[in-house]
Design a protein around this motif. Structure first.
Motif, PDB file in Angstrom:
ATOM      1  N   LEU A 153       0.825  -1.210   0.000  1.00 56.25           N
ATOM      2  CA  LEU A 153       0.000   0.000   0.000  1.00 56.25           C
ATOM      3  C   LEU A 153       0.858   1.259   0.000  1.00 56.25           C
ATOM      4  O   LEU A 153       0.524   2.250  -0.650  1.00 56.25           O
ATOM      5  CB  LEU A 153      -0.957   0.002   1.192  1.00 56.25           C
ATOM      6  N   ARG A 154       1.985   1.225   0.703  1.00 54.76           N
ATOM      7  CA  ARG A 154       2.896   2.375   0.704  1.00 54.76           C
ATOM      8  C   ARG A 154       3.474   2.586  -0.701  1.00 54.76           C
ATOM      9  O   ARG A 154       3.540   3.713  -1.186  1.00 54.76           O
ATOM     10  CB  ARG A 154       4.017   2.185   1.725  1.00 54.76           C
ATOM     11  N   VAL A 155       3.869   1.502  -1.363  1.00 55.36           N
ATOM     12  CA  VAL A 155       4.391   1.608  -2.732  1.00 55.36           C
ATOM     13  C   VAL A 155       3.303   2.138  -3.667  1.00 55.36           C
ATOM     14  O   VAL A 155       3.548   3.033  -4.476  1.00 55.36           O
ATOM     15  CB  VAL A 155       4.922   0.242  -3.231  1.00 55.36           C
ATOM     16  N   ALA A 156       2.101   1.605  -3.547  1.00 62.11           N
ATOM     17  CA  ALA A 156       1.004   2.049  -4.408  1.00 62.11           C
ATOM     18  C   ALA A 156       0.682   3.522  -4.186  1.00 62.11           C
ATOM     19  O   ALA A 156       0.443   4.268  -5.151  1.00 62.11           O
ATOM     20  CB  ALA A 156      -0.243   1.199  -4.151  1.00 62.11           C
ATOM     21  N   THR A 157       0.693   3.955  -2.943  1.00 67.10           N
ATOM     22  CA  THR A 157       0.435   5.365  -2.644  1.00 67.10           C
ATOM     23  C   THR A 157       1.512   6.249  -3.259  1.00 67.10           C
ATOM     24  O   THR A 157       1.211   7.253  -3.913  1.00 67.10           O
ATOM     25  CB  THR A 157       0.371   5.585  -1.124  1.00 67.10           C
ATOM     26  N   SER A 158       2.754   5.863  -3.076  1.00 63.47           N
ATOM     27  CA  SER A 158       3.864   6.647  -3.611  1.00 63.47           C
ATOM     28  C   SER A 158       3.801   6.736  -5.131  1.00 63.47           C
ATOM     29  O   SER A 158       3.895   7.817  -5.714  1.00 63.47           O
ATOM     30  CB  SER A 158       5.193   6.039  -3.170  1.00 63.47           C
ATOM     31  N   ARG A 159       3.622   5.598  -5.770  1.00 59.01           N
ATOM     32  CA  ARG A 159       3.583   5.580  -7.239  1.00 59.01           C
ATOM     33  C   ARG A 159       2.334   6.256  -7.764  1.00 59.01           C
ATOM     34  O   ARG A 159       2.374   6.960  -8.774  1.00 59.01           O
ATOM     35  CB  ARG A 159       3.698   4.147  -7.747  1.00 59.01           C
ATOM     36  N   GLY A 160       1.219   6.075  -7.079  1.00 61.30           N
ATOM     37  CA  GLY A 160      -0.018   6.731  -7.494  1.00 61.30           C
ATOM     38  C   GLY A 160       0.083   8.238  -7.408  1.00 61.30           C
ATOM     39  O   GLY A 160      -0.366   8.960  -8.311  1.00 61.30           O
ATOM     40  N   ASP A 161       0.693   8.732  -6.341  1.00 59.70           N
ATOM     41  CA  ASP A 161       0.868  10.178  -6.208  1.00 59.70           C
ATOM     42  C   ASP A 161       1.728  10.725  -7.344  1.00 59.70           C
ATOM     43  O   ASP A 161       1.468  11.804  -7.864  1.00 59.70           O
ATOM     44  CB  ASP A 161       1.505  10.531  -4.863  1.00 59.70           C
ATOM     45  N   ARG A 162       2.759   9.979  -7.733  1.00 60.90           N
ATOM     46  CA  ARG A 162       3.624  10.448  -8.823  1.00 60.90           C
ATOM     47  C   ARG A 162       2.895  10.420 -10.158  1.00 60.90           C
ATOM     48  O   ARG A 162       3.128  11.278 -11.006  1.00 60.90           O
ATOM     49  CB  ARG A 162       4.904   9.610  -8.885  1.00 60.90           C
ATOM     50  N   LEU A 163       1.991   9.487 -10.337  1.00 66.11           N
ATOM     51  CA  LEU A 163       1.191   9.444 -11.573  1.00 66.11           C
ATOM     52  C   LEU A 163       0.216  10.617 -11.643  1.00 66.11           C
ATOM     53  O   LEU A 163      -0.082  11.109 -12.719  1.00 66.11           O
ATOM     54  CB  LEU A 163       0.403   8.139 -11.663  1.00 66.11           C
ATOM     55  N   LEU A 164      -0.278  11.045 -10.489  1.00 64.81           N
ATOM     56  CA  LEU A 164      -1.238  12.145 -10.444  1.00 64.81           C
ATOM     57  C   LEU A 164      -0.601  13.492 -10.757  1.00 64.81           C
ATOM     58  O   LEU A 164      -1.295  14.450 -11.045  1.00 64.81           O
ATOM     59  CB  LEU A 164      -1.900  12.218  -9.065  1.00 64.81           C
ATOM     60  N   HIS A 165       0.725  13.551 -10.694  1.00 67.28           N
ATOM     61  CA  HIS A 165       1.427  14.810 -10.894  1.00 67.28           C
ATOM     62  C   HIS A 165       2.510  14.658 -11.962  1.00 67.28           C
ATOM     63  O   HIS A 165       3.694  14.700 -11.661  1.00 67.28           O
ATOM     64  CB  HIS A 165       2.044  15.292  -9.572  1.00 67.28           C
ATOM     65  N   PRO A 166       2.100  14.496 -13.237  1.00 65.49           N
ATOM     66  CA  PRO A 166       3.086  14.283 -14.293  1.00 65.49           C
ATOM     67  C   PRO A 166       4.024  15.462 -14.497  1.00 65.49           C
ATOM     68  O   PRO A 166       5.081  15.316 -15.087  1.00 65.49           O
ATOM     69  CB  PRO A 166       2.243  14.012 -15.535  1.00 65.49           C
ATOM     70  N   ASP A 167       3.659  16.654 -13.998  1.00 66.72           N
ATOM     71  CA  ASP A 167       4.534  17.812 -14.139  1.00 66.72           C
ATOM     72  C   ASP A 167       5.632  17.820 -13.083  1.00 66.72           C
ATOM     73  O   ASP A 167       6.582  18.592 -13.170  1.00 66.72           O
ATOM     74  CB  ASP A 167       3.724  19.108 -14.050  1.00 66.72           C
ATOM     75  N   HIS A 168       5.517  16.936 -12.087  1.00 66.61           N
ATOM     76  CA  HIS A 168       6.564  16.817 -11.083  1.00 66.61           C
ATOM     77  C   HIS A 168       7.811  16.250 -11.752  1.00 66.61           C
ATOM     78  O   HIS A 168       7.708  15.466 -12.687  1.00 66.61           O
ATOM     79  CB  HIS A 168       6.096  15.894  -9.952  1.00 66.61           C
ATOM     80  N   PRO A 169       9.010  16.628 -11.299  1.00 66.38           N
ATOM     81  CA  PRO A 169      10.239  16.143 -11.919  1.00 66.38           C
ATOM     82  C   PRO A 169      10.321  14.632 -12.043  1.00 66.38           C
ATOM     83  O   PRO A 169      10.930  14.122 -12.968  1.00 66.38           O
ATOM     84  CB  PRO A 169      11.346  16.668 -10.989  1.00 66.38           C
ATOM     85  N   GLU A 170       9.689  13.893 -11.124  1.00 67.72           N
ATOM     86  CA  GLU A 170       9.738  12.442 -11.233  1.00 67.72           C
ATOM     87  C   GLU A 170       8.825  11.948 -12.345  1.00 67.72           C
ATOM     88  O   GLU A 170       9.059  10.894 -12.915  1.00 67.72           O
ATOM     89  CB  GLU A 170       9.353  11.795  -9.903  1.00 67.72           C
ATOM     90  N   GLY A 171       7.768  12.694 -12.638  1.00 68.63           N
ATOM     91  CA  GLY A 171       6.862  12.326 -13.711  1.00 68.63           C
ATOM     92  C   GLY A 171       6.398  10.891 -13.592  1.00 68.63           C
ATOM     93  O   GLY A 171       6.158  10.384 -12.528  1.00 68.63           O
ATOM     94  N   LEU A 172       6.284  10.250 -14.716  1.00 72.64           N
ATOM     95  CA  LEU A 172       5.843   8.863 -14.779  1.00 72.64           C
ATOM     96  C   LEU A 172       7.019   7.949 -14.471  1.00 72.64           C
ATOM     97  O   LEU A 172       8.081   8.081 -15.071  1.00 72.64           O
ATOM     98  CB  LEU A 172       5.303   8.592 -16.194  1.00 72.64           C
ATOM     99  N   PRO A 173       6.855   7.032 -13.538  1.00 72.74           N
ATOM    100  CA  PRO A 173       7.939   6.117 -13.230  1.00 72.74           C
ATOM    101  C   PRO A 173       8.415   5.378 -14.497  1.00 72.74           C
ATOM    102  O   PRO A 173       7.619   5.063 -15.369  1.00 72.74           O
ATOM    103  CB  PRO A 173       7.319   5.131 -12.235  1.00 72.74           C
ATOM    104  N   ALA A 174       9.705   5.115 -14.575  1.00 73.86           N
ATOM    105  CA  ALA A 174      10.319   4.546 -15.784  1.00 73.86           C
ATOM    106  C   ALA A 174       9.637   3.262 -16.225  1.00 73.86           C
ATOM    107  O   ALA A 174       9.437   3.046 -17.416  1.00 73.86           O
ATOM    108  CB  ALA A 174      11.804   4.301 -15.536  1.00 73.86           C
ATOM    109  N   HIS A 175       9.261   2.398 -15.288  1.00 73.78           N
ATOM    110  CA  HIS A 175       8.668   1.127 -15.669  1.00 73.78           C
ATOM    111  C   HIS A 175       7.246   1.272 -16.220  1.00 73.78           C
ATOM    112  O   HIS A 175       6.702   0.327 -16.761  1.00 73.78           O
ATOM    113  CB  HIS A 175       8.704   0.145 -14.501  1.00 73.78           C
ATOM    114  N   LEU A 176       6.664   2.467 -16.102  1.00 78.69           N
ATOM    115  CA  LEU A 176       5.315   2.705 -16.636  1.00 78.69           C
ATOM    116  C   LEU A 176       5.316   3.578 -17.880  1.00 78.69           C
ATOM    117  O   LEU A 176       4.274   3.806 -18.475  1.00 78.69           O
ATOM    118  CB  LEU A 176       4.427   3.345 -15.568  1.00 78.69           C
ATOM    119  N   SER A 177       6.474   4.086 -18.260  1.00 79.01           N
ATOM    120  CA  SER A 177       6.496   4.978 -19.416  1.00 79.01           C
ATOM    121  C   SER A 177       6.750   4.233 -20.701  1.00 79.01           C
ATOM    122  O   SER A 177       7.003   3.087 -20.740  1.00 79.01           O
ATOM    123  CB  SER A 177       7.563   6.058 -19.229  1.00 79.01           C
TER     124      SER A 177
END
Length: 106
Positions: free
Chosen positions: A82-106
């Motif tokens: 759940l912690r991983v899902a929350t972290s990755r989900g938050d990054r997906l919700l903010h594509p303008d953030h420097p982390e953007g889309l995680p590499a394994h999902l792009s």
């Protein structure tokens, strides 16, 4: 990462089991890569534990102590997932953030 501050939720906790966050613009930096690796390990361990759980639950002779240990391990794996899902989900919700889309999902 939280919606309001752009921080990345890390896959481990700090003192008193409080969440840890990372603030960086470098997604290839040491801590970002360490967090990615830790998340991958946590998810892999969850898959292995799920396979083990199926075996234990299929065995009618599993003793209560083994079932209790299994429940404890599954609880910890679910918390990590759940912690991983929350972290990755938050990054997906903010594509303008420097982390953007995680590499394994792009």
């Amino acid at each position: 990462m939280t919606p309001s501050n752009g921080l990345r939720l890390l896959p481990w906790t700090g003192p008193d089991d409080k969440p840890c966050y990372l603030s960086t613009d470098d997604t290839a930096g040491y801590l970002s890569r360490l967090a990615d690796h830790a998340e991958d390990i946590q998810l892999e361990l969850g898959v292995e534990l799920l396979d083990h759980a199926r075996e234990v639950l299929a065995d009618a002779d599993s003793d209560p102590q083994e079932l209790r240990l299994l429940a404890t391990d599954l609880t910890e794996a679910l918390r990590d997932t759940l912690r991983v899902a929350t972290s990755r989900g938050d990054r997906l919700l903010h594509p303008d953030h420097p982390e953007g889309l995680p590499a394994h999902l792009s």
